[in-house]
Motif scaffolding. Structure first.
Motif, PDB file in Angstrom:
ATOM      1  N   PHE A 207      13.003  28.033   4.594  1.00  9.56           N
ATOM      2  CA  PHE A 207      12.945  28.666   3.246  1.00  9.56           C
ATOM      3  C   PHE A 207      13.735  30.013   3.282  1.00  9.56           C
ATOM      4  N   LEU A 208      13.132  31.011   4.382  1.00 12.57           N
ATOM      5  CA  LEU A 208      13.750  32.041   4.697  1.00 12.57           C
ATOM      6  C   LEU A 208      15.243  32.106   4.600  1.00 12.57           C
ATOM      7  N   ASP A 209      15.992  31.099   5.488  1.00 11.04           N
ATOM      8  CA  ASP A 209      17.376  30.978   5.712  1.00 11.04           C
ATOM      9  C   ASP A 209      17.926  30.907   4.272  1.00 11.04           C
ATOM     10  N   GLU A 210      17.337  29.778   3.650  1.00  5.08           N
ATOM     11  CA  GLU A 210      18.108  29.437   2.449  1.00  5.08           C
ATOM     12  C   GLU A 210      17.995  30.519   1.274  1.00  5.08           C
ATOM     13  N   VAL A 211      16.847  31.086   1.293  1.00  5.27           N
ATOM     14  CA  VAL A 211      16.918  32.403   0.227  1.00  5.27           C
ATOM     15  C   VAL A 211      17.619  33.492   0.665  1.00  5.27           C
ATOM     16  N   LEU A 212      17.776  33.665   1.800  1.00  3.43           N
ATOM     17  CA  LEU A 212      18.583  34.788   2.221  1.00  3.43           C
ATOM     18  C   LEU A 212      20.138  34.395   2.020  1.00  3.43           C
ATOM     19  N   PHE A 213      20.588  33.270   2.316  1.00  2.00           N
ATOM     20  CA  PHE A 213      21.973  32.749   2.250  1.00  2.00           C
ATOM     21  C   PHE A 213      22.210  32.724   0.719  1.00  2.00           C
ATOM     22  N   THR A 214      21.298  32.285  -0.220  1.00  3.19           N
ATOM     23  CA  THR A 214      21.849  32.055  -1.694  1.00  3.19           C
ATOM     24  C   THR A 214      21.758  33.531  -2.289  1.00  3.19           C
ATOM     25  N   SER A 215      20.863  34.346  -1.731  1.00  2.00           N
ATOM     26  CA  SER A 215      20.883  35.780  -2.186  1.00  2.00           C
ATOM     27  C   SER A 215      22.224  36.491  -2.016  1.00  2.00           C
ATOM     28  N   LEU A 216      22.596  36.490  -0.686  1.00  2.21           N
ATOM     29  CA  LEU A 216      23.993  36.944  -0.556  1.00  2.21           C
ATOM     30  C   LEU A 216      25.143  36.494  -1.365  1.00  2.21           C
ATOM     31  N   PHE A 217      24.901  35.048  -1.264  1.00  2.00           N
ATOM     32  CA  PHE A 217      25.995  34.181  -2.263  1.00  2.00           C
ATOM     33  C   PHE A 217      26.049  34.789  -3.513  1.00  2.00           C
ATOM     34  N   ASN A 218      24.838  34.793  -4.186  1.00  2.00           N
ATOM     35  CA  ASN A 218      24.770  35.204  -5.468  1.00  2.00           C
ATOM     36  C   ASN A 218      25.156  36.848  -5.722  1.00  2.00           C
ATOM     37  N   LEU A 219      24.828  37.329  -4.610  1.00  5.45           N
ATOM     38  CA  LEU A 219      25.287  38.930  -4.633  1.00  5.45           C
ATOM     39  C   LEU A 219      26.838  39.021  -4.838  1.00  5.45           C
ATOM     40  N   VAL A 220      27.490  38.417  -3.922  1.00  3.91           N
ATOM     41  CA  VAL A 220      29.154  38.250  -3.724  1.00  3.91           C
ATOM     42  C   VAL A 220      29.591  37.662  -5.132  1.00  3.91           C
ATOM     43  N   GLU A 221      29.105  36.484  -5.592  1.00  7.41           N
ATOM     44  CA  GLU A 221      29.584  35.806  -6.655  1.00  7.41           C
ATOM     45  C   GLU A 221      29.566  36.401  -7.940  1.00  7.41           C
ATOM     46  N   LYS A 222      28.287  36.843  -8.260  1.00  9.99           N
ATOM     47  CA  LYS A 222      27.939  37.370  -9.495  1.00  9.99           C
ATOM     48  C   LYS A 222      28.032  38.870  -9.685  1.00  9.99           C
ATOM     49  N   SER A 223      28.012  39.528  -8.486  1.00  8.28           N
ATOM     50  CA  SER A 223      28.257  40.993  -8.342  1.00  8.28           C
ATOM     51  C   SER A 223      27.514  41.522  -9.461  1.00  8.28           C
ATOM     52  N   ASP A 224      26.252  41.366  -9.800  1.00 10.20           N
ATOM     53  CA  ASP A 224      25.318  41.879 -10.518  1.00 10.20           C
ATOM     54  C   ASP A 224      24.174  42.838  -9.935  1.00 10.20           C
ATOM     55  N   GLY A 225      24.310  42.714  -8.612  1.00 16.93           N
ATOM     56  CA  GLY A 225      23.371  43.928  -7.618  1.00 16.93           C
ATOM     57  C   GLY A 225      22.149  42.966  -7.593  1.00 16.93           C
ATOM     58  N   GLY A 226      21.912  41.734  -7.916  1.00 13.87           N
ATOM     59  CA  GLY A 226      20.681  41.091  -7.791  1.00 13.87           C
ATOM     60  C   GLY A 226      20.800  40.449  -6.399  1.00 13.87           C
ATOM     61  N   LEU A 227      19.268  40.244  -5.850  1.00 13.24           N
ATOM     62  CA  LEU A 227      19.021  39.871  -4.699  1.00 13.24           C
ATOM     63  C   LEU A 227      18.245  38.661  -4.611  1.00 13.24           C
ATOM     64  N   GLY A 228      18.459  38.016  -6.027  1.00 14.00           N
ATOM     65  CA  GLY A 228      17.395  36.566  -5.738  1.00 14.00           C
ATOM     66  C   GLY A 228      18.317  35.493  -5.308  1.00 14.00           C
ATOM     67  N   GLY A 229      17.292  34.630  -4.859  1.00  9.06           N
ATOM     68  CA  GLY A 229      17.748  33.271  -3.989  1.00  9.06           C
ATOM     69  C   GLY A 229      17.008  32.309  -4.382  1.00  9.06           C
TER      70      GLY A 229
END
Length: 347
Positions: A207-229
Protein backbone atom coordinates in the motif's frame (compact mmCIF):
# COMPACT_ATOMS: atom_id res chain seq x y z
CA UNK A 1 33.12 -32.52 35.67
CA UNK A 2 35.45 -30.02 34.03
CA UNK A 3 33.68 -30.44 30.70
CA UNK A 4 30.33 -29.50 32.25
CA UNK A 5 31.59 -26.13 33.41
CA UNK A 6 31.11 -24.12 30.15
CA UNK A 7 27.71 -25.70 29.55
CA UNK A 8 26.51 -24.78 33.04
CA UNK A 9 27.78 -21.23 32.69
CA UNK A 10 26.13 -20.81 29.26
CA UNK A 11 22.82 -22.08 30.62
CA UNK A 12 23.07 -19.72 33.58
CA UNK A 13 23.74 -16.79 31.25
CA UNK A 14 20.81 -17.77 29.04
CA UNK A 15 18.55 -17.91 32.08
CA UNK A 16 19.79 -14.54 33.30
CA UNK A 17 19.21 -13.09 29.80
CA UNK A 18 15.59 -14.26 29.79
CA UNK A 19 15.07 -13.00 33.33
CA UNK A 20 16.54 -9.62 32.42
CA UNK A 21 14.35 -9.33 29.33
CA UNK A 22 11.11 -10.25 31.12
CA UNK A 23 10.63 -7.01 33.12
CA UNK A 24 11.34 -4.88 30.06
CA UNK A 25 8.37 -6.37 28.26
CA UNK A 26 6.21 -4.25 30.54
CA UNK A 27 7.81 -1.06 29.19
CA UNK A 28 6.31 -0.55 25.74
CA UNK A 29 8.41 2.03 24.04
CA UNK A 30 11.31 3.14 26.19
CA UNK A 31 14.93 2.38 25.44
CA UNK A 32 15.84 -0.83 27.18
CA UNK A 33 19.43 -0.71 28.17
CA UNK A 34 22.72 -0.22 26.41
CA UNK A 35 23.90 -1.58 23.11
CA UNK A 36 25.45 -4.61 24.76
CA UNK A 37 22.11 -6.24 25.54
CA UNK A 38 20.66 -8.89 23.26
CA UNK A 39 17.08 -7.71 22.76
CA UNK A 40 16.03 -4.06 22.69
CA UNK A 41 12.91 -2.07 21.91
CA UNK A 42 12.42 -1.05 18.29
CA UNK A 43 14.43 2.08 17.43
CA UNK A 44 12.50 5.31 16.92
CA UNK A 45 13.06 5.46 13.15
CA UNK A 46 11.56 2.00 12.74
CA UNK A 47 8.53 2.85 14.86
CA UNK A 48 7.93 5.99 12.78
CA UNK A 49 8.21 3.89 9.62
CA UNK A 50 5.67 1.37 10.91
CA UNK A 51 3.30 4.09 12.13
CA UNK A 52 3.27 5.83 8.76
CA UNK A 53 2.79 2.59 6.84
CA UNK A 54 0.03 1.42 9.19
CA UNK A 55 -1.73 4.79 8.93
CA UNK A 56 -1.69 4.66 5.14
CA UNK A 57 -3.20 1.16 5.33
CA UNK A 58 -6.08 2.41 7.47
CA UNK A 59 -6.64 5.36 5.11
CA UNK A 60 -6.87 3.04 2.10
CA UNK A 61 -9.09 0.55 3.93
CA UNK A 62 -11.58 3.14 5.19
CA UNK A 63 -11.74 5.15 1.96
CA UNK A 64 -12.19 2.04 -0.19
CA UNK A 65 -14.98 0.74 2.04
CA UNK A 66 -16.64 4.14 2.00
CA UNK A 67 -16.41 4.19 -1.79
CA UNK A 68 -17.82 0.67 -2.02
CA UNK A 69 -20.87 1.73 0.02
CA UNK A 70 -21.62 4.83 -2.06
CA UNK A 71 -20.56 3.57 -5.51
CA UNK A 72 -19.96 -0.21 -5.62
CA UNK A 73 -16.87 -1.03 -7.67
CA UNK A 74 -14.99 -4.33 -7.74
CA UNK A 75 -11.67 -2.46 -8.03
CA UNK A 76 -11.97 -1.33 -4.36
CA UNK A 77 -9.77 1.72 -4.82
CA UNK A 78 -8.68 3.60 -1.70
CA UNK A 79 -6.80 6.84 -1.12
CA UNK A 80 -4.08 8.32 1.05
CA UNK A 81 -1.19 10.76 0.61
CA UNK A 82 2.41 11.50 1.53
CA UNK A 83 1.14 14.22 3.86
CA UNK A 84 -1.12 11.78 5.71
CA UNK A 85 1.71 9.24 5.91
CA UNK A 86 3.94 11.79 7.64
CA UNK A 87 1.12 12.94 9.92
CA UNK A 88 0.29 9.37 10.94
CA UNK A 89 3.92 8.73 11.80
CA UNK A 90 4.20 11.85 13.96
CA UNK A 91 0.81 11.64 15.68
CA UNK A 92 1.21 7.98 16.58
CA UNK A 93 4.69 8.69 17.87
CA UNK A 94 2.98 11.19 20.19
CA UNK A 95 0.18 8.73 20.99
CA UNK A 96 2.68 6.13 22.15
CA UNK A 97 3.80 8.65 24.77
CA UNK A 98 0.17 9.11 25.79
CA UNK A 99 -0.27 5.34 25.99
CA UNK A 100 2.80 5.02 28.22
CA UNK A 101 1.03 7.29 30.75
CA UNK A 102 -1.65 4.69 31.45
CA UNK A 103 0.24 3.85 34.64
CA UNK A 104 -1.08 7.15 36.00
CA UNK A 105 -4.59 5.66 35.78
CA UNK A 106 -3.94 2.65 37.99
CA UNK A 107 -7.20 1.44 39.43
CA UNK A 108 -9.07 3.31 36.70
CA UNK A 109 -8.18 1.52 33.45
CA UNK A 110 -11.63 2.14 31.94
CA UNK A 111 -11.16 5.88 32.32
CA UNK A 112 -7.92 5.72 30.36
CA UNK A 113 -8.99 3.27 27.63
CA UNK A 114 -12.56 4.51 27.14
CA UNK A 115 -12.28 8.25 27.83
CA UNK A 116 -8.80 9.77 28.05
CA UNK A 117 -6.97 8.02 25.20
CA UNK A 118 -9.92 8.18 22.75
CA UNK A 119 -10.35 11.90 23.48
CA UNK A 120 -6.70 12.63 22.69
CA UNK A 121 -6.82 10.42 19.59
CA UNK A 122 -9.98 12.04 18.21
CA UNK A 123 -8.58 15.51 18.86
CA UNK A 124 -5.41 14.74 16.93
CA UNK A 125 -7.35 13.25 14.01
CA UNK A 126 -9.59 16.32 13.79
CA UNK A 127 -6.48 18.53 13.86
CA UNK A 128 -4.88 16.55 11.02
CA UNK A 129 -8.01 16.85 8.93
CA UNK A 130 -8.14 20.62 9.36
CA UNK A 131 -4.48 21.59 8.97
CA UNK A 132 -4.87 22.29 5.25
CA UNK A 133 -8.12 24.23 5.69
CA UNK A 134 -7.45 26.38 8.76
CA UNK A 135 -7.05 29.48 6.63
CA UNK A 136 -10.37 28.84 4.86
CA UNK A 137 -12.87 27.07 7.08
CA UNK A 138 -12.93 24.41 9.73
CA UNK A 139 -14.28 21.06 8.63
CA UNK A 140 -17.25 19.81 10.59
CA UNK A 141 -16.84 16.25 11.83
CA UNK A 142 -19.98 14.17 11.45
CA UNK A 143 -21.31 11.78 14.06
CA UNK A 144 -20.32 8.84 11.87
CA UNK A 145 -16.73 10.08 11.68
CA UNK A 146 -16.63 10.47 15.45
CA UNK A 147 -17.82 6.89 15.89
CA UNK A 148 -15.18 5.64 13.44
CA UNK A 149 -12.45 7.61 15.23
CA UNK A 150 -13.60 6.25 18.58
CA UNK A 151 -13.54 2.65 17.33
CA UNK A 152 -10.06 3.20 15.89
CA UNK A 153 -8.94 4.67 19.23
CA UNK A 154 -10.10 1.49 20.98
CA UNK A 155 -8.23 -0.57 18.39
CA UNK A 156 -5.00 1.34 18.95
CA UNK A 157 -5.36 1.23 22.72
CA UNK A 158 -6.32 -2.43 23.04
CA UNK A 159 -4.52 -4.06 20.09
CA UNK A 160 -1.96 -1.98 18.22
CA UNK A 161 0.05 -0.50 21.11
CA UNK A 162 0.08 -3.82 22.92
CA UNK A 163 1.38 -5.57 19.84
CA UNK A 164 4.11 -2.98 19.34
CA UNK A 165 5.13 -3.37 23.00
CA UNK A 166 6.09 -7.01 22.36
CA UNK A 167 8.42 -6.28 19.45
CA UNK A 168 12.15 -6.45 20.14
CA UNK A 169 15.16 -5.60 18.00
CA UNK A 170 18.24 -7.80 17.72
CA UNK A 171 21.64 -6.23 16.96
CA UNK A 172 22.89 -7.11 13.48
CA UNK A 173 26.11 -8.71 14.71
CA UNK A 174 24.15 -11.30 16.68
CA UNK A 175 21.28 -11.68 14.23
CA UNK A 176 23.57 -13.22 11.58
CA UNK A 177 24.90 -15.82 14.03
CA UNK A 178 21.47 -16.68 15.42
CA UNK A 179 19.82 -16.93 11.98
CA UNK A 180 22.43 -19.41 10.85
CA UNK A 181 22.42 -21.47 14.04
CA UNK A 182 18.73 -21.56 14.97
CA UNK A 183 16.97 -22.31 11.71
CA UNK A 184 19.75 -23.71 9.57
CA UNK A 185 20.96 -22.17 6.30
CA UNK A 186 17.49 -22.24 4.69
CA UNK A 187 15.37 -21.31 7.67
CA UNK A 188 16.20 -17.95 9.30
CA UNK A 189 12.51 -17.02 9.83
CA UNK A 190 12.13 -19.78 12.42
CA UNK A 191 13.81 -17.41 14.86
CA UNK A 192 11.94 -14.32 13.68
CA UNK A 193 8.41 -13.12 13.13
CA UNK A 194 5.70 -15.64 12.20
CA UNK A 195 4.76 -15.96 8.55
CA UNK A 196 1.36 -14.28 8.86
CA UNK A 197 2.95 -11.22 10.50
CA UNK A 198 5.47 -10.96 7.66
CA UNK A 199 2.63 -11.27 5.14
CA UNK A 200 0.74 -8.41 6.85
CA UNK A 201 3.88 -6.29 6.85
CA UNK A 202 4.50 -6.84 3.13
CA UNK A 203 0.84 -6.16 2.30
CA UNK A 204 0.90 -2.85 4.19
CA UNK A 205 4.21 -1.97 2.58
CA UNK A 206 2.63 -2.61 -0.82
CA UNK A 207 0.00 0.00 0.00
CA UNK A 208 2.75 2.44 0.96
CA UNK A 209 4.67 1.75 -2.27
CA UNK A 210 1.64 2.33 -4.48
CA UNK A 211 0.51 5.47 -2.64
CA UNK A 212 4.06 6.83 -2.87
CA UNK A 213 4.33 6.04 -6.58
CA UNK A 214 0.91 7.41 -7.53
CA UNK A 215 1.46 10.51 -5.37
CA UNK A 216 4.69 11.35 -7.18
CA UNK A 217 3.13 10.45 -10.53
CA UNK A 218 0.16 12.77 -9.90
CA UNK A 219 2.48 15.50 -8.69
CA UNK A 220 4.48 15.40 -11.92
CA UNK A 221 1.52 14.81 -14.25
CA UNK A 222 -0.95 17.29 -12.78
CA UNK A 223 1.54 19.82 -11.39
CA UNK A 224 -1.06 21.02 -8.87
CA UNK A 225 1.09 20.55 -5.77
CA UNK A 226 -1.11 17.73 -4.51
CA UNK A 227 0.40 14.70 -2.84
CA UNK A 228 -2.61 12.41 -3.03
CA UNK A 229 -2.18 8.80 -4.11
CA UNK A 230 -4.34 5.73 -4.49
CA UNK A 231 -4.22 1.94 -4.54
CA UNK A 232 -6.59 -1.01 -4.44
CA UNK A 233 -7.46 -3.39 -1.64
CA UNK A 234 -6.48 -6.20 -3.99
CA UNK A 235 -2.94 -4.81 -3.92
CA UNK A 236 -2.65 -5.88 -0.30
CA UNK A 237 -3.04 -9.53 -1.26
CA UNK A 238 -0.95 -9.14 -4.40
CA UNK A 239 2.01 -7.39 -2.78
CA UNK A 240 1.79 -9.39 0.44
CA UNK A 241 1.90 -12.76 -1.32
CA UNK A 242 4.49 -11.67 -3.89
CA UNK A 243 6.93 -10.27 -1.32
CA UNK A 244 6.39 -13.30 0.90
CA UNK A 245 7.44 -15.64 -1.93
CA UNK A 246 10.34 -13.40 -3.00
CA UNK A 247 11.55 -13.43 0.59
CA UNK A 248 11.52 -17.24 0.52
CA UNK A 249 13.61 -17.07 -2.65
CA UNK A 250 16.02 -14.73 -0.87
CA UNK A 251 16.40 -17.09 2.08
CA UNK A 252 16.97 -20.10 -0.17
CA UNK A 253 19.26 -18.49 -2.73
CA UNK A 254 21.24 -16.33 -0.30
CA UNK A 255 21.50 -18.47 2.83
CA UNK A 256 21.18 -21.84 1.10
CA UNK A 257 23.17 -21.42 -2.11
CA UNK A 258 25.22 -18.33 -1.39
CA UNK A 259 24.05 -16.44 -4.48
CA UNK A 260 24.92 -12.76 -4.68
CA UNK A 261 22.47 -9.91 -5.21
CA UNK A 262 22.93 -9.50 -8.96
CA UNK A 263 22.57 -13.23 -9.50
CA UNK A 264 19.26 -13.29 -7.60
CA UNK A 265 17.87 -10.10 -9.15
CA UNK A 266 16.77 -11.54 -12.56
CA UNK A 267 14.83 -14.28 -10.77
CA UNK A 268 13.07 -11.70 -8.59
CA UNK A 269 12.09 -9.54 -11.56
CA UNK A 270 10.83 -12.47 -13.66
CA UNK A 271 8.73 -13.69 -10.77
CA UNK A 272 7.29 -10.22 -10.11
CA UNK A 273 6.25 -9.78 -13.75
CA UNK A 274 4.70 -13.25 -13.79
CA UNK A 275 2.86 -12.54 -10.54
CA UNK A 276 1.52 -9.21 -11.81
CA UNK A 277 0.35 -10.79 -15.06
CA UNK A 278 -1.42 -13.68 -13.31
CA UNK A 279 -3.17 -11.39 -10.83
CA UNK A 280 -4.18 -9.01 -13.61
CA UNK A 281 -5.68 -11.83 -15.69
CA UNK A 282 -7.61 -13.13 -12.68
CA UNK A 283 -8.91 -9.71 -11.59
CA UNK A 284 -10.00 -8.82 -15.13
CA UNK A 285 -12.42 -11.72 -15.06
CA UNK A 286 -14.35 -9.83 -12.34
CA UNK A 287 -13.71 -6.30 -13.66
CA UNK A 288 -11.56 -5.72 -10.56
CA UNK A 289 -8.20 -4.91 -12.17
CA UNK A 290 -7.20 -1.38 -11.14
CA UNK A 291 -4.36 -0.88 -13.64
CA UNK A 292 -4.13 -0.74 -17.43
CA UNK A 293 -0.85 -0.20 -19.28
CA UNK A 294 -2.33 -0.36 -22.79
CA UNK A 295 -1.21 3.22 -23.51
CA UNK A 296 2.37 2.50 -22.41
CA UNK A 297 5.07 1.24 -24.79
CA UNK A 298 6.35 -2.33 -24.53
CA UNK A 299 3.26 -3.58 -22.71
CA UNK A 300 1.75 -7.06 -22.81
CA UNK A 301 -2.05 -7.26 -22.70
CA UNK A 302 -2.03 -3.96 -20.84
CA UNK A 303 -1.10 -5.80 -17.63
CA UNK A 304 2.69 -5.53 -17.58
CA UNK A 305 5.12 -3.12 -19.21
CA UNK A 306 8.88 -2.89 -19.49
CA UNK A 307 8.56 0.82 -18.75
CA UNK A 308 8.30 -0.07 -15.06
CA UNK A 309 11.35 -2.35 -15.11
CA UNK A 310 13.61 0.14 -13.26
CA UNK A 311 10.99 0.47 -10.54
CA UNK A 312 10.68 -3.28 -10.07
CA UNK A 313 14.47 -3.60 -9.95
CA UNK A 314 14.67 -1.00 -7.18
CA UNK A 315 11.83 -2.64 -5.26
CA UNK A 316 13.54 -6.03 -5.61
CA UNK A 317 16.74 -4.63 -4.13
CA UNK A 318 14.76 -2.95 -1.36
CA UNK A 319 12.96 -6.25 -0.69
CA UNK A 320 16.21 -7.80 0.54
CA UNK A 321 16.74 -4.81 2.83
CA UNK A 322 13.26 -5.26 4.31
CA UNK A 323 13.85 -8.98 4.80
CA UNK A 324 17.09 -8.29 6.64
CA UNK A 325 15.33 -5.80 8.89
CA UNK A 326 12.51 -8.23 9.65
CA UNK A 327 15.09 -10.89 10.57
CA UNK A 328 16.23 -8.61 13.37
CA UNK A 329 12.75 -8.19 14.86
CA UNK A 330 11.49 -10.62 17.48
CA UNK A 331 8.05 -10.89 19.06
CA UNK A 332 8.22 -11.85 22.72
CA UNK A 333 5.21 -14.16 22.35
CA UNK A 334 6.82 -16.07 19.46
CA UNK A 335 10.45 -16.37 20.57
CA UNK A 336 11.19 -20.12 20.33
CA UNK A 337 12.94 -22.04 23.09
CA UNK A 338 15.83 -23.01 20.84
CA UNK A 339 16.56 -19.30 20.32
CA UNK A 340 17.07 -18.90 24.06
CA UNK A 341 19.40 -21.91 24.05
CA UNK A 342 21.39 -20.48 21.14
CA UNK A 343 21.64 -17.11 22.87
CA UNK A 344 23.09 -18.90 25.86
CA UNK A 345 25.54 -20.67 23.54
CA UNK A 346 26.75 -17.52 21.83
CA UNK A 347 27.22 -15.71 25.14
Amino acid sequence: MAREGPRIRSKERAASLVAAAAPRQQEPFGDTGDAGESLRALPRWMRLYLYGMHGVTLDVLLSSLQGALTNPDAKLVGFSSLYLCAMHALTHFALEKIYSQKKCFRGRPLVFHLVFYPSVYIGLQILIGNVNTLTERVRVVSATQLVVHYVLALYFSQVFHRGMAHLRYLPASRCADLCQSVGGPDGPPSAGLPGFVRFLFFGMHGFLDEVLFTSLFNLVEKSDGGLGGHTSLWSFLMYGSCSFVVEKLYFHLHFGRGWGTWRRLPIYVCFIYTWELCWGLALRQFDACSWDYSHYPHNFMGLITLLYLPGWVLLSLYQDVLSNVLLRIRHSLFVPTNLVNKVGFWF
